[in-house]
Design a protein around this motif. Structure first.
Motif, PDB file in Angstrom:
ATOM      1  N   PRO A 185       0.948  -1.508   0.506  1.00 41.74           N
ATOM      2  CA  PRO A 185       0.256   0.100   0.280  1.00 41.74           C
ATOM      3  C   PRO A 185       1.034   1.488   0.227  1.00 41.74           C
ATOM      4  O   PRO A 185       0.395   2.079  -0.994  1.00 41.74           O
ATOM      5  CB  PRO A 185      -0.810  -0.213   1.438  1.00 41.74           C
ATOM      6  N   ASP A 186       2.016   1.685   0.155  1.00 39.30           N
ATOM      7  CA  ASP A 186       2.970   2.116   0.263  1.00 39.30           C
ATOM      8  C   ASP A 186       3.278   2.545  -1.139  1.00 39.30           C
ATOM      9  O   ASP A 186       4.732   3.276  -0.758  1.00 39.30           O
ATOM     10  CB  ASP A 186       3.862   2.006   1.414  1.00 39.30           C
ATOM     11  N   ASN A 187       3.381   1.643  -1.717  1.00 41.90           N
ATOM     12  CA  ASN A 187       4.202   2.150  -2.959  1.00 41.90           C
ATOM     13  C   ASN A 187       3.396   3.272  -3.600  1.00 41.90           C
ATOM     14  O   ASN A 187       1.997   4.261  -4.206  1.00 41.90           O
ATOM     15  CB  ASN A 187       4.136   0.556  -4.384  1.00 41.90           C
ATOM     16  N   THR A 188       4.247   4.123  -4.620  1.00 38.19           N
ATOM     17  CA  THR A 188       4.175   5.424  -5.241  1.00 38.19           C
ATOM     18  C   THR A 188       3.715   5.147  -6.557  1.00 38.19           C
ATOM     19  O   THR A 188       2.845   6.307  -6.863  1.00 38.19           O
ATOM     20  CB  THR A 188       5.406   6.160  -5.176  1.00 38.19           C
ATOM     21  N   LEU A 189       3.051   3.868  -7.181  1.00 43.52           N
ATOM     22  CA  LEU A 189       3.741   3.625  -8.547  1.00 43.52           C
ATOM     23  C   LEU A 189       1.666   2.734  -7.912  1.00 43.52           C
ATOM     24  O   LEU A 189       1.427   1.928  -7.098  1.00 43.52           O
ATOM     25  CB  LEU A 189       4.265   3.139  -9.498  1.00 43.52           C
ATOM     26  N   GLN A 190       1.300   3.123  -9.671  1.00 48.81           N
ATOM     27  CA  GLN A 190      -0.048   2.316  -9.793  1.00 48.81           C
ATOM     28  C   GLN A 190       0.278   1.186 -10.122  1.00 48.81           C
ATOM     29  O   GLN A 190       0.724   0.799 -11.363  1.00 48.81           O
ATOM     30  CB  GLN A 190      -0.763   2.785 -10.039  1.00 48.81           C
ATOM     31  N   THR A 191       0.548  -0.421  -9.963  1.00 44.02           N
ATOM     32  CA  THR A 191       0.633  -1.845 -10.289  1.00 44.02           C
ATOM     33  C   THR A 191      -0.095  -2.348 -11.741  1.00 44.02           C
ATOM     34  O   THR A 191      -1.165  -2.347 -10.907  1.00 44.02           O
ATOM     35  CB  THR A 191       1.740  -2.586  -9.448  1.00 44.02           C
ATOM     36  N   TRP A 193      -0.179 -16.908 -19.135  1.00 44.56           N
ATOM     37  CA  TRP A 193      -0.570 -16.621 -18.369  1.00 44.56           C
ATOM     38  C   TRP A 193      -1.683 -15.968 -19.430  1.00 44.56           C
ATOM     39  O   TRP A 193      -1.205 -15.511 -19.969  1.00 44.56           O
ATOM     40  CB  TRP A 193      -0.715 -15.714 -17.059  1.00 44.56           C
ATOM     41  N   LYS A 194      -2.895 -15.607 -18.503  1.00 54.29           N
ATOM     42  CA  LYS A 194      -3.727 -15.074 -19.814  1.00 54.29           C
ATOM     43  C   LYS A 194      -4.572 -13.624 -19.282  1.00 54.29           C
ATOM     44  O   LYS A 194      -5.117 -12.998 -20.440  1.00 54.29           O
ATOM     45  CB  LYS A 194      -4.759 -15.759 -20.228  1.00 54.29           C
ATOM     46  N   THR A 195      -5.526 -14.214 -18.037  1.00 51.86           N
ATOM     47  CA  THR A 195      -6.229 -13.432 -17.370  1.00 51.86           C
ATOM     48  C   THR A 195      -5.575 -13.057 -16.793  1.00 51.86           C
ATOM     49  O   THR A 195      -5.065 -13.431 -15.445  1.00 51.86           O
ATOM     50  CB  THR A 195      -7.331 -13.730 -17.783  1.00 51.86           C
ATOM     51  N   GLY A 196      -6.282 -12.073 -16.019  1.00 53.16           N
ATOM     52  CA  GLY A 196      -5.608 -11.760 -14.545  1.00 53.16           C
ATOM     53  C   GLY A 196      -7.080 -11.107 -13.994  1.00 53.16           C
ATOM     54  O   GLY A 196      -7.588 -10.078 -14.638  1.00 53.16           O
ATOM     55  N   MET A 197      -7.296 -10.757 -12.168  1.00 58.43           N
ATOM     56  CA  MET A 197      -8.501 -10.775 -11.734  1.00 58.43           C
ATOM     57  C   MET A 197      -8.260  -9.694 -10.681  1.00 58.43           C
ATOM     58  O   MET A 197      -7.383 -10.953 -10.068  1.00 58.43           O
ATOM     59  CB  MET A 197      -9.686 -11.423 -11.025  1.00 58.43           C
ATOM     60  N   GLY A 198      -8.964  -9.389  -9.920  1.00 52.72           N
ATOM     61  CA  GLY A 198      -8.506  -7.936  -8.614  1.00 52.72           C
ATOM     62  C   GLY A 198      -8.215  -6.417  -9.186  1.00 52.72           C
ATOM     63  O   GLY A 198      -8.494  -5.832 -10.209  1.00 52.72           O
ATOM     64  N   ASP A 199      -7.805  -6.160  -8.204  1.00 52.10           N
ATOM     65  CA  ASP A 199      -7.057  -5.010  -8.081  1.00 52.10           C
ATOM     66  C   ASP A 199      -5.894  -4.679  -7.111  1.00 52.10           C
ATOM     67  O   ASP A 199      -5.631  -5.361  -6.094  1.00 52.10           O
ATOM     68  CB  ASP A 199      -8.218  -3.442  -7.692  1.00 52.10           C
ATOM     69  N   TYR A 200      -4.672  -3.718  -7.291  1.00 50.80           N
ATOM     70  CA  TYR A 200      -4.022  -3.839  -6.687  1.00 50.80           C
ATOM     71  C   TYR A 200      -4.079  -2.777  -5.434  1.00 50.80           C
ATOM     72  O   TYR A 200      -2.586  -3.310  -4.388  1.00 50.80           O
ATOM     73  CB  TYR A 200      -2.696  -4.124  -7.340  1.00 50.80           C
ATOM     74  N   ASN A 201      -5.157  -2.315  -5.208  1.00 52.12           N
ATOM     75  CA  ASN A 201      -4.747  -2.155  -3.821  1.00 52.12           C
ATOM     76  C   ASN A 201      -5.208  -2.636  -2.946  1.00 52.12           C
ATOM     77  O   ASN A 201      -5.480  -2.717  -2.178  1.00 52.12           O
ATOM     78  CB  ASN A 201      -6.223  -0.871  -4.532  1.00 52.12           C
ATOM     79  N   ARG A 219     -10.566  11.046 -13.736  1.00 55.43           N
ATOM     80  CA  ARG A 219      -9.057  10.636 -13.145  1.00 55.43           C
ATOM     81  C   ARG A 219      -9.214   9.139 -13.625  1.00 55.43           C
ATOM     82  O   ARG A 219      -9.255   8.791 -14.241  1.00 55.43           O
ATOM     83  CB  ARG A 219      -9.735   9.917 -11.386  1.00 55.43           C
ATOM     84  N   VAL A 220      -7.779   9.381 -13.817  1.00 56.55           N
ATOM     85  CA  VAL A 220      -7.106   8.059 -14.798  1.00 56.55           C
ATOM     86  C   VAL A 220      -7.173   7.284 -13.976  1.00 56.55           C
ATOM     87  O   VAL A 220      -6.192   7.208 -12.789  1.00 56.55           O
ATOM     88  CB  VAL A 220      -5.879   8.324 -15.378  1.00 56.55           C
ATOM     89  N   LYS A 221      -7.101   5.829 -14.050  1.00 58.16           N
ATOM     90  CA  LYS A 221      -6.556   4.597 -13.258  1.00 58.16           C
ATOM     91  C   LYS A 221      -5.766   3.624 -13.616  1.00 58.16           C
ATOM     92  O   LYS A 221      -4.239   3.853 -13.129  1.00 58.16           O
ATOM     93  CB  LYS A 221      -7.983   3.485 -13.637  1.00 58.16           C
ATOM     94  N   GLN A 222      -5.743   3.385 -15.029  1.00 61.10           N
ATOM     95  CA  GLN A 222      -4.947   2.692 -15.610  1.00 61.10           C
ATOM     96  C   GLN A 222      -3.537   4.291 -17.150  1.00 61.10           C
ATOM     97  O   GLN A 222      -4.760   3.848 -17.708  1.00 61.10           O
ATOM     98  CB  GLN A 222      -4.322   1.242 -16.170  1.00 61.10           C
TER      99      GLN A 222
END
Length: 457
Positions: free
Chosen positions: A272-278, A296-304, A440-443
């Protein structure tokens, strides 16, 4: 009839005699001649908590209200000619060879007779839907089916679908459909072969049966599909990993892995202390002690919170060792804005000068904004980005807030090779806006190249 049954048994036995290890190594060494457009061309239509993928269409829709879906460009893994020949001889399964050959996991599953054969049909007004078989484990469900009827060919695409559980509720899953037509040089057939591929979030129970509905040439057809849980009972390996990756000051923790016959689920969490969005890992694979690779082909979730990657399964290969390897991670700055005047077309703020406003189209219930993402390099083209957050909001210059009209997801179109810009479509309501509008930009594109290697087992 007995002769036919004996022939089928001989074919299955011959299939099981294939040297699995040698076939795997051959697949790794073959030149990739075709691209898996399912992952490049993206998710075709999202509905509430459901996302689906098409291998044919150049579009993407993200429809997860609480999670994003990552898509990675991969290549077809071609099965050995002997395997394909055997499959074509098994009654009812010949037409699925071209579909499953792009998925090493499904090839391995069929090689190990990990399939529930079915022959369930619904017919209405000259149209016919047949479910030929089910391949399932705790978290993934694959339905092999065919469609027939007036005007239907092997190049026909379904118009819509519903996949419901035993309570009549939509399944919470990433749902892909993988219809492929014959080569253009061949004459089109009269049967459409397809499969639905649903990956469930951890904690979502595999139903005892699903209500499978397909709209074909305007006709809805429905088959109630039972799922035999005894076929995959106990076929699950859970591994606690808890290894930390550090990339240029950004920390990710590989928390756990779950190995089942149809996928390997790897859970990764950002500090959670990362300065960048992964936004994902670059060219992530699992590799065993014999050098066999599981992509791998897909991923689900949110790095937050956490991201769960779905890799091809190593279950039937039963490796002694398994490692997660990647070339780095997709990362971008947090809290960036995209500010545009939708009347004049002027962009006054953008996280990247390669992201521009293309224009808008008026529809009955709103305006569809078109944004272009151009000149992405080879690495940046490997990921589909959630530019604006799903179900997000924006403000006009007066500070008034509005919601995006993207209940069915946001659409993206792009083309192989990256020669043309990727185009994003977002719908906003009709209103008397005070320009400009701020989103607001997500990615957005960005990455750190640094080798990653983590021992899974």
């Amino acid at each position: 009839m007995c002769e036919e049954s004996g022939r089928e048994r001989q074919l299955v036995e011959a299939m099981l005699q294939i040297d699995r290890e040698q076939a795997d190594l051959e697949m790794l060494s073959m030149e990739d001649e075709r691209l898996d457009a399912a992952l490049r061309n993206g998710l075709e239509r999202g509905r509430r908590h459901t996302v689906r993928m098409s291998r044919k269409r150049l579009s993407l829709k993200l429809g997860l209200s609480a999670a994003c879906v990552l898509l990675l460009l991969t290549a077809f893994v071609r099965v050995s000619p002997s395997f394909a020949a055997i499959m074509k001889e098994i009654p009812g399964f010949g037409g699925f060879v071209e579909l499953i050959e792009g998925d090493k996991t499904l090839v391995s599953a069929l090689d190990n007779e990990f399939i529930q054969p079915l022959s369930l049909t619904d017919e209405k007004n000259g149209f016919k839907l047949t479910v030929n078989g089910v391949i399932a484990d705790d978290n993934r469900l694959v339905i092999l089916y065919t469609g027939e009827g007036p005007g239907v060919t092997n190049e026909t695409e379904i118009e819509d679908f519903k996949l419901l559980n035993e309570n009549g509720e939509e399944l919470i899953a990433v749902i892909g459909y993988s219809q492929l037509g014959k080569d253009d040089k061949e004459e089109a057939g009269s049967v459409m072969y397809d499969y639905f591929d649903a990956s469930f979030q951890e904690g979502v129970a595999m139903p005892e049966k699903v209500d499978f509905n397909v709209k074909l040439k305007g006709q809805w057809l429905q088959v109630n599909v039972p799922i035999d849980h005894s076929r995959f009972a106990g076929m699950r390996e859970e591994i606690a990993v808890n290894e930390v990756i550090e990339l240029d000051g950004q920390r990710l923790t590989v928390e756990s892995a779950v190995i089942t016959p149809l996928q390997v689920r790897v859970t990764v969490k950002a500090d959670p202390d990362n300065t960048l969005q992964t936004n994902g890992m670059i060219d992530a694979v699992l590799k065993d002690e014999k050098g066999r690779i599981y992509t791998w082909k897909t991923g689900m979730g949110d790095y937050n919170d956490e991201m769960v990657y779905h890799f091809q399964s190593s279950y039937f290969a039963k490796p002694r060792k398994l490692a997660l390897e990647a070339d780095g991670a997709f990362m971008s700055q947090r809290d960036r804005l995209f500010v545009i005047n939708t009347e004049t077309g002027e962009t006054s703020d953008t996280p990247d000068k390669r992201i521009t406003y293309h224009g808008k189209q008026e529809e009955k219930d709103g305006y569809v904004l078109q944004l272009d993402m151009a000149d992405l390099d080879e690495t940046e083209q490997k990921l589909g980005y959630t530019f604006f957050e799903h179900n997000g909001s924006f403000t006009d210059a007066s500070g008034k807030s509005y919601s995006l009209l993207d209940k069915e997801g946001s659409q993206i179109e792009w083309h192989s090779g990256g020669l043309e810009p990727a185009r994003y479509y977002y719908k906003i309501p009709k209103a008397d806006y005070v320009q400009p509008l701020t989103f607001r930009v997500k990615q957005y594109p960005g990455y750190i190249l640094e080798p990653i290697s983590i021992t899974i087992k």
